[in-house]
Design a protein around this motif. Structure first.
Motif, PDB file in Angstrom:
ATOM      1  N   PRO A   1      46.420  43.206  29.134  1.00  0.00           N
ATOM      2  CA  PRO A   1      47.716  42.541  28.934  1.00  0.00           C
ATOM      3  C   PRO A   1      48.083  42.482  27.452  1.00  0.00           C
ATOM      4  O   PRO A   1      47.216  42.274  26.597  1.00  0.00           O
ATOM      5  CB  PRO A   1      47.484  41.143  29.509  1.00  0.00           C
ATOM      6  CG  PRO A   1      46.007  40.953  29.476  1.00  0.00           C
ATOM      7  CD  PRO A   1      45.418  42.307  29.693  1.00  0.00           C
ATOM      8  N   PRO A   2      49.340  42.657  27.119  1.00  0.00           N
ATOM      9  CA  PRO A   2      49.757  42.632  25.709  1.00  0.00           C
ATOM     10  C   PRO A   2      49.721  41.218  25.147  1.00  0.00           C
ATOM     11  O   PRO A   2      49.692  40.224  25.894  1.00  0.00           O
ATOM     12  CB  PRO A   2      51.192  43.169  25.776  1.00  0.00           C
ATOM     13  CG  PRO A   2      51.677  42.806  27.140  1.00  0.00           C
ATOM     14  CD  PRO A   2      50.469  42.910  28.036  1.00  0.00           C
ATOM     15  N   ASP A   3      49.736  41.112  23.833  1.00  0.00           N
ATOM     16  CA  ASP A   3      49.739  39.797  23.191  1.00  0.00           C
ATOM     17  C   ASP A   3      50.974  38.991  23.572  1.00  0.00           C
ATOM     18  O   ASP A   3      50.929  37.755  23.639  1.00  0.00           O
ATOM     19  CB  ASP A   3      49.677  39.965  21.664  1.00  0.00           C
ATOM     20  CG  ASP A   3      48.357  40.584  21.218  1.00  0.00           C
ATOM     21  OD1 ASP A   3      47.360  40.473  21.982  1.00  0.00           O
ATOM     22  OD2 ASP A   3      48.319  41.180  20.132  1.00  0.00           O
ATOM     23  N   ALA A   4      52.074  39.699  23.856  1.00  0.00           N
ATOM     24  CA  ALA A   4      53.316  39.014  24.220  1.00  0.00           C
ATOM     25  C   ALA A   4      53.239  38.325  25.574  1.00  0.00           C
ATOM     26  O   ALA A   4      54.125  37.545  25.931  1.00  0.00           O
ATOM     27  CB  ALA A   4      54.478  40.010  24.220  1.00  0.00           C
ATOM     28  N   ALA A   5      52.179  38.608  26.324  1.00  0.00           N
ATOM     29  CA  ALA A   5      52.054  37.992  27.645  1.00  0.00           C
ATOM     30  C   ALA A   5      51.788  36.497  27.553  1.00  0.00           C
ATOM     31  O   ALA A   5      51.998  35.764  28.525  1.00  0.00           O
ATOM     32  CB  ALA A   5      50.943  38.679  28.428  1.00  0.00           C
ATOM     33  N   GLY A   6      51.302  36.035  26.425  1.00  0.00           N
ATOM     34  CA  GLY A   6      51.055  34.609  26.253  1.00  0.00           C
ATOM     35  C   GLY A   6      49.834  34.111  27.008  1.00  0.00           C
ATOM     36  O   GLY A   6      49.770  32.935  27.361  1.00  0.00           O
ATOM     37  N   LEU A   7      48.849  34.989  27.240  1.00  0.00           N
ATOM     38  CA  LEU A   7      47.669  34.602  27.991  1.00  0.00           C
ATOM     39  C   LEU A   7      46.499  34.229  27.093  1.00  0.00           C
ATOM     40  O   LEU A   7      45.435  33.867  27.591  1.00  0.00           O
ATOM     41  CB  LEU A   7      47.241  35.749  28.926  1.00  0.00           C
ATOM     42  CG  LEU A   7      48.254  36.138  30.003  1.00  0.00           C
ATOM     43  CD1 LEU A   7      47.744  37.347  30.788  1.00  0.00           C
ATOM     44  CD2 LEU A   7      48.523  34.974  30.943  1.00  0.00           C
ATOM     45  N   HIS A   8      46.684  34.322  25.770  1.00  0.00           N
ATOM     46  CA  HIS A   8      45.601  33.979  24.843  1.00  0.00           C
ATOM     47  C   HIS A   8      45.286  32.487  24.963  1.00  0.00           C
ATOM     48  O   HIS A   8      46.160  31.634  24.850  1.00  0.00           O
ATOM     49  CB  HIS A   8      45.991  34.320  23.402  1.00  0.00           C
ATOM     50  CG  HIS A   8      44.903  34.001  22.416  1.00  0.00           C
ATOM     51  ND1 HIS A   8      43.739  34.738  22.349  1.00  0.00           N
ATOM     52  CD2 HIS A   8      44.797  33.016  21.468  1.00  0.00           C
ATOM     53  CE1 HIS A   8      42.964  34.230  21.402  1.00  0.00           C
ATOM     54  NE2 HIS A   8      43.592  33.189  20.848  1.00  0.00           N
ATOM     55  N   GLY A   9      44.030  32.181  25.245  1.00  0.00           N
ATOM     56  CA  GLY A   9      43.632  30.791  25.394  1.00  0.00           C
ATOM     57  C   GLY A   9      43.866  30.226  26.783  1.00  0.00           C
ATOM     58  O   GLY A   9      43.591  29.049  27.022  1.00  0.00           O
ATOM     59  N   ALA A  10      44.385  31.057  27.693  1.00  0.00           N
ATOM     60  CA  ALA A  10      44.631  30.577  29.056  1.00  0.00           C
ATOM     61  C   ALA A  10      43.319  30.396  29.801  1.00  0.00           C
ATOM     62  O   ALA A  10      42.332  31.079  29.535  1.00  0.00           O
ATOM     63  CB  ALA A  10      45.526  31.564  29.805  1.00  0.00           C
ATOM     64  N   GLU A  11      43.305  29.450  30.739  1.00  0.00           N
ATOM     65  CA  GLU A  11      42.137  29.277  31.579  1.00  0.00           C
ATOM     66  C   GLU A  11      42.028  30.453  32.539  1.00  0.00           C
ATOM     67  O   GLU A  11      43.021  30.980  33.016  1.00  0.00           O
ATOM     68  CB  GLU A  11      42.247  27.973  32.360  1.00  0.00           C
ATOM     69  CG  GLU A  11      42.232  26.729  31.479  1.00  0.00           C
ATOM     70  CD  GLU A  11      42.351  25.459  32.278  1.00  0.00           C
ATOM     71  OE1 GLU A  11      41.386  24.688  32.339  1.00  0.00           O
ATOM     72  OE2 GLU A  11      43.443  25.255  32.850  1.00  0.00           O
ATOM     73  N   GLY A  12      40.807  30.861  32.842  1.00  0.00           N
ATOM     74  CA  GLY A  12      40.625  32.037  33.676  1.00  0.00           C
ATOM     75  C   GLY A  12      40.623  33.294  32.828  1.00  0.00           C
ATOM     76  O   GLY A  12      40.727  33.258  31.592  1.00  0.00           O
ATOM     77  N   HIS A  13      40.505  34.440  33.498  1.00  0.00           N
ATOM     78  CA  HIS A  13      40.398  35.716  32.792  1.00  0.00           C
ATOM     79  C   HIS A  13      41.447  36.681  33.335  1.00  0.00           C
ATOM     80  O   HIS A  13      41.693  36.749  34.537  1.00  0.00           O
ATOM     81  CB  HIS A  13      38.998  36.313  32.979  1.00  0.00           C
ATOM     82  CG  HIS A  13      37.890  35.389  32.550  1.00  0.00           C
ATOM     83  ND1 HIS A  13      37.456  35.295  31.245  1.00  0.00           N
ATOM     84  CD2 HIS A  13      37.136  34.498  33.260  1.00  0.00           C
ATOM     85  CE1 HIS A  13      36.478  34.411  31.163  1.00  0.00           C
ATOM     86  NE2 HIS A  13      36.272  33.916  32.378  1.00  0.00           N
ATOM     87  N   TYR A  14      42.036  37.458  32.432  1.00  0.00           N
ATOM     88  CA  TYR A  14      43.049  38.461  32.770  1.00  0.00           C
ATOM     89  C   TYR A  14      42.647  39.738  32.060  1.00  0.00           C
ATOM     90  O   TYR A  14      42.882  39.905  30.850  1.00  0.00           O
ATOM     91  CB  TYR A  14      44.437  38.001  32.319  1.00  0.00           C
ATOM     92  CG  TYR A  14      44.846  36.666  32.924  1.00  0.00           C
ATOM     93  CD1 TYR A  14      45.653  36.615  34.060  1.00  0.00           C
ATOM     94  CD2 TYR A  14      44.396  35.463  32.362  1.00  0.00           C
ATOM     95  CE1 TYR A  14      46.009  35.396  34.626  1.00  0.00           C
ATOM     96  CE2 TYR A  14      44.751  34.243  32.925  1.00  0.00           C
ATOM     97  CZ  TYR A  14      45.556  34.220  34.048  1.00  0.00           C
ATOM     98  OH  TYR A  14      45.905  33.013  34.617  1.00  0.00           O
ATOM     99  N   VAL A  15      41.981  40.640  32.791  1.00  0.00           N
ATOM    100  CA  VAL A  15      41.362  41.798  32.153  1.00  0.00           C
ATOM    101  C   VAL A  15      41.565  43.040  33.005  1.00  0.00           C
ATOM    102  O   VAL A  15      41.972  42.973  34.173  1.00  0.00           O
ATOM    103  CB  VAL A  15      39.849  41.561  31.949  1.00  0.00           C
ATOM    104  CG1 VAL A  15      39.601  40.407  31.000  1.00  0.00           C
ATOM    105  CG2 VAL A  15      39.165  41.299  33.297  1.00  0.00           C
ATOM    106  N   ASN A  16      41.257  44.197  32.396  1.00  0.00           N
ATOM    107  CA  ASN A  16      41.206  45.444  33.166  1.00  0.00           C
ATOM    108  C   ASN A  16      39.752  45.747  33.516  1.00  0.00           C
ATOM    109  O   ASN A  16      38.839  44.999  33.172  1.00  0.00           O
ATOM    110  CB  ASN A  16      41.852  46.590  32.376  1.00  0.00           C
ATOM    111  CG  ASN A  16      41.197  46.792  31.016  1.00  0.00           C
ATOM    112  OD1 ASN A  16      40.090  46.307  30.770  1.00  0.00           O
ATOM    113  ND2 ASN A  16      41.877  47.500  30.126  1.00  0.00           N
ATOM    114  N   LEU A  17      39.527  46.861  34.224  1.00  0.00           N
ATOM    115  CA  LEU A  17      38.177  47.179  34.686  1.00  0.00           C
ATOM    116  C   LEU A  17      37.199  47.401  33.535  1.00  0.00           C
ATOM    117  O   LEU A  17      36.013  47.071  33.647  1.00  0.00           O
ATOM    118  CB  LEU A  17      38.209  48.417  35.587  1.00  0.00           C
ATOM    119  CG  LEU A  17      38.747  48.204  37.008  1.00  0.00           C
ATOM    120  CD1 LEU A  17      38.844  49.529  37.744  1.00  0.00           C
ATOM    121  CD2 LEU A  17      37.851  47.228  37.769  1.00  0.00           C
TER     122      LEU A  17
END
Length: 277
Positions: free
Chosen positions: A75-91
């Motif tokens: 996910p790009p930095d613009a997604a706003g997921l930095h510091g979010a709970e849980g994980h958002y990753v690729n394989l």
């Protein structure tokens, strides 16, 4: 709330996976929706697993619930997921995430595995606390009872998977076929409450056990009694005077007379008398 995949092991604990897609417009609202989906999954798992005393340590769960959203690309930095709970990753990033997770004790893993498979309710209530000798019969029964609520990989597949066409479950006496059958019926009823499901068997003495297991599993899935007009427990033959079965129901529906063992026995005796006269 459904989950796309789940991993339970001593090494990684509980990991719940969602398979996501990056928002087509790339806006933060789309990423926020993915984040909300993962938060809802976490809440659903925490609510369900928190009901089981064997999975708690004091007021909290005895393990961490890990949630992962797998994406086709990072996910790009613009997604706003930095510091979010849980994980958002690729394989490619997934091995790194898994290696950071905490291990869990074997006892917690077994209880967690049983809870996720909806079979904690069939554990025997008797604790056999007075067992002292490892070579005693009570000790052997205690070891067997510990295995009652734990499905192996083949039992899990038989209970949860729904193949296209006929599915045959084979096993020796005491291998858990009745438990798998009742769990499968309750699972399908929870997933498709509008379906008409017939749970049938051959031995009449299984009536009470079938009803009890199906009721318990339904409470685990939907927190309520099954709709017995949709999920019907029917003996293979049935009886016109007691409980209907598959044979009696079909015969009545088709307008055919219902025959029983006494009729067949009398017919056989008449034929024998005819040939011997």
């Amino acid at each position: 709330m459904s989950v796309d995949a789940m991993l339970i092991s001593r090494q990684y604990g509980l990991v719940a996976f969602l398979f996501g897609q990056a928002p087509m417009n790339g806006e933060r609202e789309g990423w926020a929706a993915l984040r909300q989906q993962q938060d809802e999954l976490y809440g659903a798992l925490e609510s369900y697993l928190g009901r089981h005393a064997s999975l708690r340590a004091g007021r909290k769960l005895a393990f961490e619930i890990n949630t992962v959203t797998l994406l086709p690309s990072r996910p790009p930095d613009a997604a706003g997921l930095h510091g979010a709970e849980g994980h958002y990753v690729n394989l490619e990033e997934l091995p790194s995430v898994l290696s950071s997770l905490a291990q869990i004790p074997e006892a917690v893993q077994r209880n967690l595995d049983s809870a996720i498979n909806k079979v904690l309710t069939i554990r025997p209530a008797k604790k056999r606390a007075n067992v002292t000798r490892e070579d005693s019969r009570g000790s052997k029964l205690k070891a067997m009872e510990k295995e009652i609520a734990h499905l192996d990989q083949w039992q899990k597949r038989s209970a949860i998977e729904v193949p296209d066409g006929v599915q045959r479950v084979r096993g020796l006496a005491g291998s858990g076929k009745t438990v798998v059958l009742a769990l499968k019926a309750a699972y399908l009823h929870a997933q498709h409450p509008d379906w008409r499901i017939g749970l049938t068997f051959y031995t009449r003495s299984l009536y009470q056990q079938m009803e009890d297991l199906t009721r318990r599993f339904s409470f685990e899935h939907i927190l309520d009694e099954p709709d017995w007009s949709k999920l019907q427990i029917l003996h293979a033959w049935g009886s016109m005077r007691e409980k209907a079965g598959v044979y009696t129901t079909l015969s009545t529906h088709l307008g055919h007379p219902v025959r029983d063992w006494s009729y067949a026995k009398g017919l056989s005796q008449n034929k024998c008398n005819y040939f011997t006269s």
